[in-house]
Scaffold this motif. Sequence first.
Motif, mmCIF file in Angstrom:
data_model
loop_
_atom_site.group_PDB
_atom_site.id
_atom_site.type_symbol
_atom_site.label_atom_id
_atom_site.label_comp_id
_atom_site.label_asym_id
_atom_site.label_seq_id
_atom_site.Cartn_x
_atom_site.Cartn_y
_atom_site.Cartn_z
ATOM 1 N N THR A 1 0.836 -1.207 0.000
ATOM 2 C CA THR A 1 0.000 0.000 0.000
ATOM 3 C C THR A 1 0.866 1.251 0.000
ATOM 4 O O THR A 1 0.571 2.230 -0.697
ATOM 5 N N GLU B 1 -4.184 -4.563 -5.423
ATOM 6 C CA GLU B 1 -3.365 -5.014 -4.289
ATOM 7 C C GLU B 1 -4.001 -6.289 -3.772
ATOM 8 O O GLU B 1 -5.080 -6.266 -3.172
ATOM 9 N N ASP C 1 -6.698 0.034 3.849
ATOM 10 C CA ASP C 1 -5.850 0.348 2.696
ATOM 11 C C ASP C 1 -6.627 1.206 1.704
ATOM 12 O O ASP C 1 -6.078 2.151 1.122
HETATM 13 MG MG LIG Z 1 -1.797 -3.101 2.156
#
Ligand SMILES: [Mg+2]
Length: 221
Positions: A45, A116, A71
Amino acid sequence: MNRIITLQQSVMAEDEKFASSIRERNARMGLLMVNIIGSPGSGKTTLLERTALNAGLAMAVIEGDLATDRDAERMARLDVPVVQINTRGGCHLEANVVERAMDSLPLDTLDVLFVENVGNLVCPAEFDLGEDFKVAVLSAPEGADKPLKYPFLFASAKAVLLTKTDLLPHLSFDTGMFDADVERLNPGVPVFRTDSISGAGIAEWVDFIRFKAREKRANVR
Ligand SMILES: [Mg+2]
Ligand SMILES: Nc1nc2c(ncn2[C@@H]2O[C@H](COP(=O)(O)OP(=O)(O)O)[C@@H](O)[C@H]2O)c(=O)[nH]1
Ligand SMILES: [Zn+2]
């Protein structure tokens, strides 16, 4: 735009169909999609925050997480369009839910869509999300032996990032072994060394993404 949409991941067979449909749509739009895979805490992140702050890339993020939307909040704070997928304990993302997440992003305004993935070096590498390529993220404190221990990820990634290089002076990280093992698993793969504290190496990483985004756009069918 600054919003967070939360989706729950469903269990679904025939996931390859969804991956193909994502890949097909992205090819038509010339949109680059990058699947970021690394352990919890490896700096994924933070890398995406750094990437967003480096001007010149219109990006959005799909955040995969077991439970929270922390995040996604971090990305939204930087005005990055973001969708959170909570997997409810699931240890990887699947294409069916990623495709739904993409429906709420302004895809036609983007240069690159980052995913992610759930923090995990194992099964996220085995699931096709329809991305252009996977990126393997390893932070220096995790140790130089990890590429050989998790060979599938490091062999299939189209870029490898060694993060937290600011910590190298405090670790006994064998950079020679790391480089040799990565090269053996994946000959010629670009390796980026990043330090998200000072920003060292971020420009090279962003240049690489920018190049790939341009290449994708130039090949619109
Ligand atoms: Mg993360
Ligand atoms: N020293 C150092 N710490 C970092 C770096 N990148 C991330 N971190 C820290 O590592 C922790 C986990 O980072 P995060 O980006 O949330 O990791 P993620 O779980 O992979 O998304 C946080 O405390 C970050 O501040 C870096 O380049 N150097
Ligand atoms: Zn899994």
